[in-house]
Design a protein around this motif. Structure first.
Motif, mmCIF file in Angstrom:
data_model
loop_
_atom_site.group_PDB
_atom_site.id
_atom_site.type_symbol
_atom_site.label_atom_id
_atom_site.label_comp_id
_atom_site.label_asym_id
_atom_site.label_seq_id
_atom_site.Cartn_x
_atom_site.Cartn_y
_atom_site.Cartn_z
ATOM 1 N N ASN A 1 4.691 3.473 -1.181
ATOM 2 C CA ASN A 1 5.643 3.551 -2.290
ATOM 3 C C ASN A 1 6.910 2.756 -1.936
ATOM 4 O O ASN A 1 7.109 2.366 -0.777
ATOM 5 C CB ASN A 1 5.922 5.000 -2.707
ATOM 6 N N SER B 1 3.574 -4.046 -6.332
ATOM 7 C CA SER B 1 2.213 -4.581 -6.341
ATOM 8 C C SER B 1 2.187 -5.949 -5.649
ATOM 9 O O SER B 1 1.167 -6.384 -5.163
ATOM 10 C CB SER B 1 1.689 -4.696 -7.766
ATOM 11 N N LYS C 1 0.821 -1.217 0.000
ATOM 12 C CA LYS C 1 0.000 0.000 0.000
ATOM 13 C C LYS C 1 0.854 1.265 0.000
ATOM 14 O O LYS C 1 0.339 2.367 0.110
ATOM 15 C CB LYS C 1 -0.914 0.032 1.235
ATOM 16 N N LYS D 1 7.997 -1.691 -15.384
ATOM 17 C CA LYS D 1 7.258 -2.887 -15.013
ATOM 18 C C LYS D 1 8.254 -4.035 -14.951
ATOM 19 O O LYS D 1 9.071 -4.191 -15.851
ATOM 20 C CB LYS D 1 6.163 -3.198 -16.037
ATOM 21 N N ARG E 1 7.511 4.134 -11.242
ATOM 22 C CA ARG E 1 6.157 4.167 -11.838
ATOM 23 C C ARG E 1 6.198 3.771 -13.318
ATOM 24 O O ARG E 1 5.275 3.149 -13.826
ATOM 25 C CB ARG E 1 5.551 5.557 -11.692
ATOM 26 N N ASP F 1 4.302 -2.885 -11.201
ATOM 27 C CA ASP F 1 3.539 -2.740 -12.458
ATOM 28 C C ASP F 1 2.763 -1.424 -12.491
ATOM 29 O O ASP F 1 1.549 -1.397 -12.331
ATOM 30 C CB ASP F 1 2.620 -3.951 -12.702
ATOM 31 N N GLY F 2 3.514 -0.338 -12.633
ATOM 32 C CA GLY F 2 2.874 0.944 -12.882
ATOM 33 C C GLY F 2 2.578 1.787 -11.649
ATOM 34 O O GLY F 2 2.212 2.948 -11.781
ATOM 35 N N ARG F 3 2.752 1.239 -10.446
ATOM 36 C CA ARG F 3 2.577 2.056 -9.239
ATOM 37 C C ARG F 3 3.963 2.479 -8.743
ATOM 38 O O ARG F 3 4.973 1.952 -9.185
ATOM 39 C CB ARG F 3 1.887 1.226 -8.148
ATOM 40 N N ASP F 4 3.993 3.416 -7.770
ATOM 41 C CA ASP F 4 5.312 3.792 -7.253
ATOM 42 C C ASP F 4 5.758 2.856 -6.119
ATOM 43 O O ASP F 4 6.790 3.052 -5.503
ATOM 44 C CB ASP F 4 5.350 5.262 -6.819
#
Lengths: 321, 409
Positions: B54, B332, B52, B305, B302, B326-329
């Motif tokens: 970074n 995942s 949840k 991937k 970010r 996968d695309g978040r800071d």
């Protein structure tokens, strides 16, 4: 029984408790200093007893209640009685003539036995394991302890501690029996930590193994009584060793003649000093320098090594008499 | 276990084991005849928490997985993250990281040696060893600013450089610990009481060690040559020929008992000193962070991937992290495997047939860490009273400055 005897019979146990706790405090302090710690203040054991007396006394649900509660009292009573048999420096023992070294041996055993029975009565697995261990340990160290006493009986033709104290052992031995007495002294010094349940022979109370063993379920007043009897027993054991092996008075060692109150004060302090030296040598230094043995290792040490030393000492004493 | 059985419970409240795990040992006299190990008392959801946040926040959260290996988890984390994100730490950072990690190994092994001494009632040894351990903790504080959670690693490097004044302190420490290990060999390994209590206790054969999949010093004491630093070298370890310390190299044979594991740990301290010395002597010049700007770093995370598995040889054994971006800071997916999880498997076979007196030694033998197994717990007092960040930070800075002053003297 004279009023003087009654006075001593009351004063000795009170003094014994005070000295026992003080020596315990000194022991803790020296042990701490030996391991680079500051340690608690010397009066700490007094606060410990005070705190325990104020705490709730919990009796486990599945304990044999009367036995569980009676054993601390028995241990405390036997340690108090023990004090009455020990000549305090130049003062004679209050119960002199009513018992001898054999009684002292039994009184010492009685305390260990009370702790073991209390442990069994508590119904805790930790206590039961501790009590079993205590019994095994007692069977191991009683033999060398008895050998020491038999050695003295051979020399003095008497079991009376006062007779032994009034005539220093080293004055009545030949070189051969002197060596024998020395070996008996060594054997008794090794037995001391086991008798007092101190490291490396605190197997019955091993904290990290069985969580204080026999004392695991004891709390409050009951624990305070065991604590007191342990403190008094420590002092008494060292005092017995002084009486048996280092009975020389201050006047005798330094060749001074003292009289009146000075005589009693100086000799009393001299006796306390000797007891302290023995206590530090046999308890403090040993418990700080060793790890805990396993029960079978401890038994082997007493049955083989210490017994051999004691029996050799006894044989030399017998040859030299 | 039936209620009538004569058994002794060890843990969670027992002087030998104070952590949230329970070992029920059924005994006959002094022999353990049946063992039941129950674990999983504390579920703390640290991996979920990490997912949840970074990646930088998660990195510092990973330090909180374990109280002792507070560099091992971030180390495995940064290796994994760098693999997944395609970032390479600068050479200087690659040499600073092993220095910190090996310092931690020294402090962890010394801590263990103290604990095992305490378990056998040898408290003097405990105090002596822990007194010696203070020096490495002070040095860690000097280098990182913190005594426990060092917060010095960063994805793509380290946050603090090693200065000239630090190098002198490091050299002093190396000399000090060479002397200490020599004394330890003399005092611990030659002590008859220590030998009597540890020889043949917790004996783990090579076959059983393989079967149970134990790791770290526990496996090495059984004679298995396994060490992540040797098998999958990373950072400066790749430049150093790190060889797993096994008893057969020291005394010719591996018995896998508590004595052997003590020996392995003492010799590993010496190995760590060698590694630190090499890293200090060959410390490259240059920057310490691949991407010094945290905002840029998060932006790169970010954009990227990828997934990776990374491992670090912690003092207790291998720490393995898995990360997926996968695309978040932040990650995942984040999965952690700690060494105690494997090593605790050895308790049941080792305790079976052991004596009651040996239980604490068997328990301590693997250096168990429940917080490694069960991750972190979040606590909130009913009163809501907590020590504020500012207060803790101020105290930490004050102490670090004091140590710096002392070192300069």
């Amino acid at each position: 029984m004279t009023p003087e005897t009654v006075f001593y019979a009351v004063a000795f146990p009170i003094l014994g408790i005070f000295l026992g706790l003080t020596y315990k405090g000194i022991d803790r302090r020296i042990s701490a200093r030996m391991t680079s710690r500051i340690g608690p203040p010397i009066r700490q054991p007094f606060w410990d007893v005070g705190k325990l007396l104020l705490k709730e006394t919990v009796v486990p649900e599945n304990a044999v209640k009367w036995l569980f509660n009676a054993m601390p009292v028995l241990a405390f009573a036997s340690s108090m009685t023990l004090l009455l048999y020990i000549p305090f420096g130049v003062l004679r023992a209050p119960l002199e003539g009513y018992g001898d070294l054999i009684v002292i041996l039994y009184l010492l055993t009685l305390q260990s036995l009370a702790m073991a029975v209390g442990g069994f009565a508590s119904g805790s697995p930790f206590s039961s394991v501790g009590a079993q261990r205590e019994m095994v340990l007692m069977m191991s160290y009683e033999m060398p302890l008895a050998t020491v006493i038999v050695g003295f009986a051979l020399l003095y033709k008497s079991f009376s501690l006062t007779t032994i104290a009034s005539n220093p052992v080293w004055n009545m031995v030949s070189p051969v029996s002197g060596l024998g007495v020395l070996l008996l002294f060594v054997a008794l010094l090794v037995v001391t930590p086991a008798e007092l349940a101190k490291l490396p022979f605190d197997i019955a109370e091993a904290e990290t193994e069985i969580a204080e063993g026999m004392l695991a379920e004891y709390s409050g007043r009951n624990l305070a009584l065991f604590y007191l009897s342990d403190a008094v027993r420590g002092f008494a054991m060292a005092a017995i060793e002084v009486v048996l092996f280092i009975p020389f008075t201050f006047s005798y060692v330094f060749g001074v003649s003292l009289s009146g109150a000075t005589f009693y004060v100086i000799e009393g302090l001299w006796f306390l000093f000797k007891v302290l030296v023995i206590y530090i040598a046999a308890v403090t230094v040993v418990r700080t320098s060793f790890g805990r043995f396993r029960i079978e290792q401890a038994s082997r040490i007493f049955w083989v090594h210490v017994n051999l030393i004691a029996l050799l000492g006894l044989a030399l004493v017998w040859l030299g008499v | 276990m039936p209620k009538s059985a004569y058994y002794i419970p060890i843990g969670p409240i027992h002087p030998a084991l104070k952590e949230p795990i329970r070992v029920e040992a059924e005994i006959e006299g002094e022999k353990v005849v049946k063992v039941d190990v129950k674990r999983g008392f504390a579920h703390r959801g640290i991996e979920y928490m990490g997912m949840k946040r970074n990646a930088i926040q998660t990195l510092y959260l990973s330090e909180r997985i374990c109280g002792i290996c507070s560099i091992s988890h971030p180390y495995a984390f940064v290796i994994t993250a760098e693999k997944a994100l395609g970032i390479e730490a600068p050479p200087r950072a690659q040499y600073i990281r092993p220095i910190i990690a090996e310092l931690e190994r020294i402090h962890s092994h010394l801590l263990w040696l103290g604990v095992i001494a305490h378990e056998m009632g040898f408290d003097s040894l405990l105090f002596w060893i822990w007194k010696g351990r203070e020096k490495v903790l002070d040095l860690l504080e000097l280098l990182t600013g913190n005594r426990i959670n060092y917060s010095v690693f960063m994805i793509g490097g380290v946050r603090r450089d090693i200065k000239e004044s630090h190098i002198k302190a490091l050299k002093d420490m190396i000399t000090y610990y060479w002397e200490l290990t020599e004394k330890m060999k003399e005092i611990i390994l030659s002590d008859p009481v220590y030998k009597a209590r540890t020889r043949g206790v917790a004996q783990l054969s090579k076959e059983l060690a393989l079967k149970l999949n134990v790791v770290g010093p526990t496996a090495r004491a059984a004679g298995l040559r396994m060490d992540i630093r040797q098998d999958m070298p990373y950072d400066a370890y790749a430049d150093i020929d790190v060889r797993a310390v096994v008893p057969q190299d020291i005394v010719g044979e591996a018995r896998g008992d508590a004595y052997d594991i003590t020996m392995v740990r003492i010799y590993e301290i010496e190995q760590s000193l060698d590694i630190i010395e090499y890293c200090v002597d060959n410390l490259p010049e240059g920057k310490i962070l691949a991407i010094p700007n945290y905002v840029a770093l998060l932006a790169k995370i970010r954009r990227t991937k990828g997934e990776a598995i990374g491992a670090h040889e912690a003092p207790r054994g291998e720490v393995v992290h898995y990360l997926k971006f996968d695309g978040r800071d932040g990650p995942s997916v984040w999965k952690v495997i700690a060494p105690s999880y494997n090593n605790i498997n050895s308790w049941a076979p080792l305790l079976l047939g052991a004596e009651v007196a040996d239980i604490p030694i068997v328990v301590a033998y693997i250096d168990p860490c429940m917080c490694c197994n069960d991750r972190v717990a979040l606590l909130k007092t009913p009163e809501g009273r907590v020590l504020g960040y500012e207060y803790i930070h101020r105290k930490a800075v004050e102490k670090t400055r004091r140590i710096e002053r002392e070192v300069k003297k």
